[in-house]
Design an enzyme around this catalytic site. Structure first.
Site, short mmCIF file in Angstrom:
data_model
loop_
_atom_site.label_atom_id
_atom_site.label_comp_id
_atom_site.label_asym_id
_atom_site.label_seq_id
_atom_site.Cartn_x
_atom_site.Cartn_y
_atom_site.Cartn_z
N ARG A 134 -63.09 -24.53 -15.10
CA ARG A 134 -62.83 -25.57 -16.11
C ARG A 134 -63.91 -25.53 -17.20
O ARG A 134 -63.70 -26.03 -18.29
CB ARG A 134 -62.76 -26.96 -15.45
CG ARG A 134 -62.61 -28.12 -16.43
CD ARG A 134 -61.95 -29.37 -15.81
NE ARG A 134 -62.47 -29.70 -14.51
CZ ARG A 134 -63.63 -30.30 -14.29
NH1 ARG A 134 -64.42 -30.65 -15.28
NH2 ARG A 134 -64.02 -30.57 -13.06
N TYR B 101 -48.45 -30.30 -39.52
CA TYR B 101 -47.56 -30.22 -38.36
C TYR B 101 -47.30 -31.63 -37.81
O TYR B 101 -48.24 -32.44 -37.71
CB TYR B 101 -48.21 -29.31 -37.31
CG TYR B 101 -47.47 -29.26 -36.00
CD1 TYR B 101 -46.11 -28.99 -35.94
CD2 TYR B 101 -48.16 -29.46 -34.80
CE1 TYR B 101 -45.45 -28.94 -34.73
CE2 TYR B 101 -47.50 -29.40 -33.58
CZ TYR B 101 -46.14 -29.15 -33.56
OH TYR B 101 -45.48 -29.10 -32.37
N ASP C 122 -56.90 -26.22 -40.08
CA ASP C 122 -55.93 -25.57 -39.19
C ASP C 122 -55.47 -24.30 -39.92
O ASP C 122 -54.76 -24.37 -40.92
CB ASP C 122 -54.76 -26.53 -38.91
CG ASP C 122 -53.74 -25.92 -37.94
OD1 ASP C 122 -53.61 -24.69 -37.91
OD2 ASP C 122 -53.06 -26.70 -37.25
N LYS D 98 -49.17 -19.03 -31.83
CA LYS D 98 -48.41 -18.45 -32.95
C LYS D 98 -48.91 -17.03 -33.24
O LYS D 98 -48.80 -16.17 -32.40
CB LYS D 98 -48.52 -19.37 -34.17
CG LYS D 98 -48.34 -20.86 -33.86
CD LYS D 98 -47.01 -21.19 -33.24
CE LYS D 98 -46.90 -22.69 -33.01
NZ LYS D 98 -45.84 -23.03 -32.08
C1 LIG Z 1 -49.84 -25.58 -37.89
C2 LIG Z 1 -49.77 -25.92 -36.42
N1 LIG Z 1 -50.87 -26.39 -35.81
C3 LIG Z 1 -50.87 -26.73 -34.51
C4 LIG Z 1 -49.73 -26.61 -33.75
C5 LIG Z 1 -49.75 -27.01 -32.30
O1 LIG Z 1 -49.85 -25.88 -31.51
P1 LIG Z 1 -49.37 -25.80 -29.97
O2 LIG Z 1 -47.89 -25.87 -30.00
O3 LIG Z 1 -49.93 -24.49 -29.52
O4 LIG Z 1 -49.98 -26.97 -29.29
C6 LIG Z 1 -48.56 -26.11 -34.33
C7 LIG Z 1 -47.33 -25.97 -33.54
O5 LIG Z 1 -46.29 -25.63 -34.03
C8 LIG Z 1 -48.59 -25.77 -35.71
O6 LIG Z 1 -47.49 -25.32 -36.35
#
Ligand SMILES: Cc1ncc(COP(=O)(O)O)c(C=O)c1O
Length: 402
Positions: free
Chosen positions: A61, A115, A188, A213
């Site tokens: 962990r 998102y 992000d 992704k």
């Molecule tokens: C720009 C972006 N940030 C964060 C996330 C969240 O990622 P996760 O689905 O791996 O938790 C996503 C999910 O689609 C995303 O498109």
């Protein structure tokens, strides 16, 4: 570990994090180490590792070798001091916000088109815990500054390329603004990837990825990662020892494997997205195409300045003329090659209806305010031949008689 100092991005993508020594030999590829706990010759050694005065592994962990290899590789590619991997992109976003000092009574400024789960994390869950979030249009720098000038902002959160409207954030200007007003900049970078931009080099304090992704890239692993400086990373590490949102070794292995082809995949995905965006922009029946690579995109010049000649990302979105939800669904159901699946950044071309999936947690009014219509579709270009994808989309347009 191979010395990668001064080596090109694609070289580092292949070798960073690898060559973990295992006793007398060094495996070429990092093995999966599933052990939960670790043994040492003396209890003093174990004690020193617990205290972070010696590097090593205690308990999975906290961290484990395969996960550490992935973290080292991503930190290298994003040109940060350190990285911490998480079980998902959302866990990574939460960890970065907490490490930046967001807590009850804090004020966060966030781009309004992010998102959907990020939007809801801040405006619903964190709001319930006493965090106030102001939503801003990050393309309007004076408006961002007006909110920051009020003072007391802990963090500004933006996406380099926004989901799903593909706005491009002026990372250098936003870093300068947030620091001038005592806030930290959290970026992000999921859509842009470090192939296009390394936000830490432009002043960002934290870079976050849904590694689910592009970084992993094959639609078979859920993962997240935060890259930042060593002190911030240590704070995240200590917090995560309590929260336990860490990545598992099997997932880390898949994600590390994916990283090696990141530059190849992203180059192809950018090319394919550019081709499809240009075709869609000229096709009757398409009301609007959002893609930073199009000359008419409001931040095209900014994207060119930030991304150089690396391309404009693999994601675009478009609005079907006069379409409601039923038309958008019919269009998606008619597709043969493009997969109507709720993700992006994979080798497959993927299509999604933001209003009913990625931004489902928002109210109709919130979606309208942001500009997410019922006829909007988000397309993530894969690495197939773009002419096959174009023909597939054309077939779907025909079923709508457009
Ligand atoms: C720009 C972006 N940030 C964060 C996330 C969240 O990622 P996760 O689905 O791996 O938790 C996503 C999910 O689609 C995303 O498109």
């Amino acid at each position: 570990m191979t010395n990668l100092r001064g080596k090109a991005f694609s070289t580092r993508a292949v070798h960073a994090g690898e060559r973990m020594k295992q006793g007398e030999h060094t495996p070429v590829t990092t093995p999966i180490v599933p052990s939960v706990a670790y043994l040492y010759e003396s209890m003093d050694e174990l004690d020193a590792i617990f205290a972070n005065t010696r590097q090593g592994y205690v308990y999975a962990r906290y961290t484990s070798p395969t996960v550490a290899a992935f973290e080292t590789a991503v930190a290298d590619l994003e040109e940060g001091e350190a990285a911490l991997a998480f079980a998902s992109g959302m866990a990574a976003i939460q960890a970065a916000l907490l490490a930046a000092g967001v807590c009850a009574g804090s004020h966060v400024v966030c781009a309004y088109d992010v998102y959907g789960a990020t939007y809801s994390l801040l405006t619903r869950l964190f709001a319930g815990l006493g965090v106030r979030t102001s939503l801003v249009n990050v393309s309007d720098l004076p408006a961002v500054e007006a909110v920051l000038r009020e003072g007391g902002t802990t963090a500004l959160f933006v996406e380099t390329i926004s989901n799903p409207l593909l706005k491009v954030a002026d990372i250098p200007a936003l870093a300068e603004l947030s620091h001038r007003h005592g806030a930290q900049l959290l970026v992000d970078n999921t859509f842009a990837t470090p192939c296009l931009i390394r936000p830490l080099l432009h002043g960002a304090d934290y870079v976050i990825h849904s590694a689910t992704k592009y970084l992993a890239g094959h639609g078979d692993v859920l993962a997240g990662v935060v890259v930042t400086d060593a002190a911030n990373c240590l704070r995240m590490f200590e917090t995560n020892k309590l929260l336990g949102s860490n990545l598992g070794p099997f997932e880390a292995w898949l994600a590390l494997r994916g990283l090696k082809t990141l530059p190849l995949r992203v180059r192809e995905q950018c090319r394919n997205a550019q081709h499809l965006a240009q075709w869609l922009a000229e096709r009757p029946g398409v009301a609007k195409v959002n893609y930073p690579g199009l000359a008419g995109h409001p931040q095209h010049a900014l994207a060119k300045a930030l991304f150089g000649d690396q391309g404009y990302g693999g994601v675009l979105s478009f609005e079907i003329q006069g379409a409601g939800r039923a038309d958008a669904f019919r269009f998606m159901e008619a597709l043969q090659l493009c997969l109507a699946a709720t993700t992006l950044g994979d080798i497959y071309t993927l299509i999604l209806h933001p209003a009913s999936s990625s931004h489902r947690t928002l109210s109709e009014a919130e979606r309208q305010q942001i500009g997410i219509t019922e006829g909007l579709l988000r397309l993530s270009a894969g690495i197939e031949d773009p002419l096959d994808i174009q023909a597939d989309l054309e077939g779907a347009f025909q079923t709508l008689k457009l």
